[in-house]
Design a protein around this motif. Structure first.
Motif, PDB file in Angstrom:
ATOM      1  N   THR A   1      -3.710  11.437   3.097  1.00 23.78           N
ATOM      2  CA  THR A   1      -3.573  12.830   2.650  1.00 23.78           C
ATOM      3  C   THR A   1      -2.516  12.964   1.561  1.00 23.78           C
ATOM      4  N   LEU A   2      -1.614  11.983   1.442  1.00 25.58           N
ATOM      5  CA  LEU A   2      -0.582  11.996   0.403  1.00 25.58           C
ATOM      6  C   LEU A   2      -1.053  11.311  -0.877  1.00 25.58           C
ATOM      7  N   GLY A   3      -2.312  10.862  -0.881  1.00 29.16           N
ATOM      8  CA  GLY A   3      -2.877  10.256  -2.073  1.00 29.16           C
ATOM      9  C   GLY A   3      -2.774   8.759  -2.139  1.00 29.16           C
ATOM     10  N   ALA A   4      -2.340   8.125  -1.050  1.00 24.80           N
ATOM     11  CA  ALA A   4      -2.242   6.665  -1.031  1.00 24.80           C
ATOM     12  C   ALA A   4      -3.591   6.026  -0.758  1.00 24.80           C
ATOM     13  N   ARG A   5      -3.723   4.768  -1.135  1.00 29.59           N
ATOM     14  CA  ARG A   5      -4.880   3.948  -0.738  1.00 29.59           C
ATOM     15  C   ARG A   5      -4.489   3.231   0.540  1.00 29.59           C
ATOM     16  N   PRO A   6      -5.044   3.643   1.694  1.00 31.26           N
ATOM     17  CA  PRO A   6      -4.583   3.132   2.983  1.00 31.26           C
ATOM     18  C   PRO A   6      -5.363   1.902   3.446  1.00 31.26           C
ATOM     19  N   VAL A   7      -4.646   0.807   3.654  1.00 31.82           N
ATOM     20  CA  VAL A   7      -5.240  -0.439   4.140  1.00 31.82           C
ATOM     21  C   VAL A   7      -4.585  -0.766   5.476  1.00 31.82           C
ATOM     22  N   GLY A   8      -5.403  -1.038   6.479  1.00 25.80           N
ATOM     23  CA  GLY A   8      -4.880  -1.341   7.803  1.00 25.80           C
ATOM     24  C   GLY A   8      -5.397  -2.651   8.347  1.00 25.80           C
ATOM     25  N   VAL A   9      -4.540  -3.335   9.086  1.00 29.46           N
ATOM     26  CA  VAL A   9      -4.883  -4.610   9.725  1.00 29.46           C
ATOM     27  C   VAL A   9      -4.565  -4.482  11.211  1.00 29.46           C
ATOM     28  N   ASP A  10      -5.492  -4.910  12.046  1.00 29.35           N
ATOM     29  CA  ASP A  10      -5.215  -4.964  13.485  1.00 29.35           C
ATOM     30  C   ASP A  10      -6.029  -6.105  14.075  1.00 29.35           C
ATOM     31  N   ILE A  11      -5.439  -6.801  15.022  1.00 29.70           N
ATOM     32  CA  ILE A  11      -6.136  -7.925  15.640  1.00 29.70           C
ATOM     33  C   ILE A  11      -7.184  -7.460  16.644  1.00 29.70           C
ATOM     34  N   SER A  12      -7.098  -6.200  17.065  1.00 30.12           N
ATOM     35  CA  SER A  12      -7.979  -5.660  18.107  1.00 30.12           C
ATOM     36  C   SER A  12      -9.166  -4.922  17.495  1.00 30.12           C
ATOM     37  N   MET A  13     -10.360  -5.411  17.760  1.00 33.17           N
ATOM     38  CA  MET A  13     -11.548  -4.712  17.284  1.00 33.17           C
ATOM     39  C   MET A  13     -11.714  -3.334  17.930  1.00 33.17           C
ATOM     40  N   PRO A  14     -11.435  -3.156  19.237  1.00 31.92           N
ATOM     41  CA  PRO A  14     -11.514  -1.802  19.789  1.00 31.92           C
ATOM     42  C   PRO A  14     -10.594  -0.814  19.069  1.00 31.92           C
ATOM     43  N   GLN A  15      -9.412  -1.250  18.651  1.00 31.03           N
ATOM     44  CA  GLN A  15      -8.520  -0.356  17.909  1.00 31.03           C
ATOM     45  C   GLN A  15      -9.109  -0.014  16.539  1.00 31.03           C
ATOM     46  N   ILE A  16      -9.678  -1.010  15.877  1.00 30.62           N
ATOM     47  CA  ILE A  16     -10.319  -0.769  14.571  1.00 30.62           C
ATOM     48  C   ILE A  16     -11.459   0.237  14.727  1.00 30.62           C
ATOM     49  N   LYS A  17     -12.289   0.048  15.753  1.00 30.09           N
ATOM     50  CA  LYS A  17     -13.403   0.964  15.981  1.00 30.09           C
ATOM     51  C   LYS A  17     -12.909   2.375  16.289  1.00 30.09           C
ATOM     52  N   SER A  18     -11.816   2.473  17.049  1.00 29.56           N
ATOM     53  CA  SER A  18     -11.247   3.791  17.349  1.00 29.56           C
ATOM     54  C   SER A  18     -10.750   4.471  16.082  1.00 29.56           C
ATOM     55  N   ALA A  19     -10.108   3.697  15.204  1.00 32.41           N
ATOM     56  CA  ALA A  19      -9.624   4.274  13.943  1.00 32.41           C
ATOM     57  C   ALA A  19     -10.783   4.760  13.083  1.00 32.41           C
ATOM     58  N   GLU A  20     -11.851   3.981  13.031  1.00 32.95           N
ATOM     59  CA  GLU A  20     -13.022   4.387  12.243  1.00 32.95           C
ATOM     60  C   GLU A  20     -13.635   5.675  12.789  1.00 32.95           C
ATOM     61  N   ALA A  21     -13.706   5.768  14.123  1.00 35.14           N
ATOM     62  CA  ALA A  21     -14.301   6.956  14.736  1.00 35.14           C
ATOM     63  C   ALA A  21     -13.405   8.181  14.611  1.00 35.14           C
ATOM     64  N   ARG A  22     -12.113   7.965  14.680  1.00 36.80           N
ATOM     65  CA  ARG A  22     -11.171   9.092  14.663  1.00 36.80           C
ATOM     66  C   ARG A  22     -10.971   9.671  13.270  1.00 36.80           C
ATOM     67  N   TRP A  23     -11.050   8.820  12.244  1.00 39.35           N
ATOM     68  CA  TRP A  23     -10.750   9.260  10.883  1.00 39.35           C
ATOM     69  C   TRP A  23     -11.905   8.915   9.942  1.00 39.35           C
ATOM     70  N   PRO A  24     -13.110   9.431  10.187  1.00 33.89           N
ATOM     71  CA  PRO A  24     -14.271   9.019   9.383  1.00 33.89           C
ATOM     72  C   PRO A  24     -14.200   9.458   7.924  1.00 33.89           C
ATOM     73  N   ASN A  25     -13.390  10.452   7.610  1.00 40.18           N
ATOM     74  CA  ASN A  25     -13.341  10.970   6.242  1.00 40.18           C
ATOM     75  C   ASN A  25     -12.073  10.586   5.491  1.00 40.18           C
ATOM     76  N   SER A  26     -11.270   9.695   6.058  1.00 40.16           N
ATOM     77  CA  SER A  26      -9.985   9.356   5.446  1.00 40.16           C
ATOM     78  C   SER A  26     -10.035   8.132   4.533  1.00 40.16           C
ATOM     79  N   LYS A  27     -11.198   7.492   4.432  1.00 43.84           N
ATOM     80  CA  LYS A  27     -11.369   6.324   3.558  1.00 43.84           C
ATOM     81  C   LYS A  27     -10.363   5.211   3.874  1.00 43.84           C
ATOM     82  N   LEU A  28     -10.170   4.964   5.162  1.00 44.32           N
ATOM     83  CA  LEU A  28      -9.296   3.869   5.565  1.00 44.32           C
ATOM     84  C   LEU A  28     -10.009   2.542   5.322  1.00 44.32           C
ATOM     85  N   GLU A  29      -9.286   1.578   4.769  1.00 42.11           N
ATOM     86  CA  GLU A  29      -9.805   0.216   4.594  1.00 42.11           C
ATOM     87  C   GLU A  29      -9.229  -0.626   5.725  1.00 42.11           C
ATOM     88  N   LEU A  30     -10.062  -0.960   6.700  1.00 36.84           N
ATOM     89  CA  LEU A  30      -9.588  -1.591   7.918  1.00 36.84           C
ATOM     90  C   LEU A  30     -10.097  -3.026   8.024  1.00 36.84           C
TER      91      LEU A  30
END
Length: 201
Positions: free
Chosen positions: A49-78
């Motif tokens: 929301t501050l205009g950054a290009r957000p890139v995230g790394v996590d070893i847990s696939m369930p966490q990645i899936k939760s992030a994708e489901a929770r923020w579908p419009n935020s253009k997170l690169e996970l």
């Protein structure tokens, strides 16, 4: 929403609506920002929301899936991978790299710090938070986490140091303007604060 009515926010501590926010990272619109141990992506979504290009790394696939489901419009690169592997294999440069109770706590700093330094642009910010160390218990510590009655417990390693020790480690790995402090807990029955460490590349 948080107490201020915001739908996204940045939180370094284990307490809601407490402590500093995204200003610690000193980012501007268009900045490349990397979260090591992004979990469900709340901090990354706020940076988007501050205009950054957000890139995230996590070893847990369930966490990645939760992030994708929770923020579908935020253009997170996970990316579902281990933090040092991503840092070693990536050729990208980042304006800020951060970890909130994430990979910076659970990765040997001898491996993590030089890897972060290589991916950080000159003047970029590296910051992380975690619980303060238990007095006298420094370096690699191990915890056993029970999974179920039929499985051996999971062994989790973490690295704990006093603030001055973290500053020395950062300086030794080529970072500048290193600072580390313990943010006190908010008023109430809980007394454990939050260690916040920050440096520049």
């Amino acid at each position: 929403m948080n107490a201020a009515g915001e739908t996204t926010w940045f939180n370094w501590t284990q307490y809601p609506d407490h402590g500093p926010g995204a200003e610690v990272l000193n980012i501007t619109p268009g900045a490349n920002v990397l979260d090591l141990g992004c979990g469900k992506g709340g901090n990354l979504a706020h940076l988007a929301t501050l205009g950054a290009r957000p890139v995230g790394v996590d070893i847990s696939m369930p966490q990645i899936k939760s992030a994708e489901a929770r923020w579908p419009n935020s253009k997170l690169e996970l990316h579902q991978t281990e933090a040092t592997r991503f840092l070693t294999e990536s050729e990208e440069q980042f304006d800020a790299v951060f970890s909130v109770f994430g990979a910076a706590w659970f990765t040997d700093p001898a491996l993590l710090l030089p890897a972060v330094r290589r991916r950080l642009r000159p003047g970029g910010v590296f910051a992380f938070s975690q619980r303060p160390p238990v007095e006298g218990c420094y370096g690699c510590q191990a915890s056993y986490i029970t999974k179920s009655e039929n499985e051996d417990p999971l062994v989790v390693k973490r690295w704990d140091y006093e603030p001055d020790q973290w500053k020395d480690l950062l300086w030794a790995n080529g970072f500048t303007a290193a600072s580390a402090r313990i943010l006190p807990a908010p008023p109430g029955p809980r007394k454990i604060g939050t260690l916040l460490v920050r440096a520049q590349g």
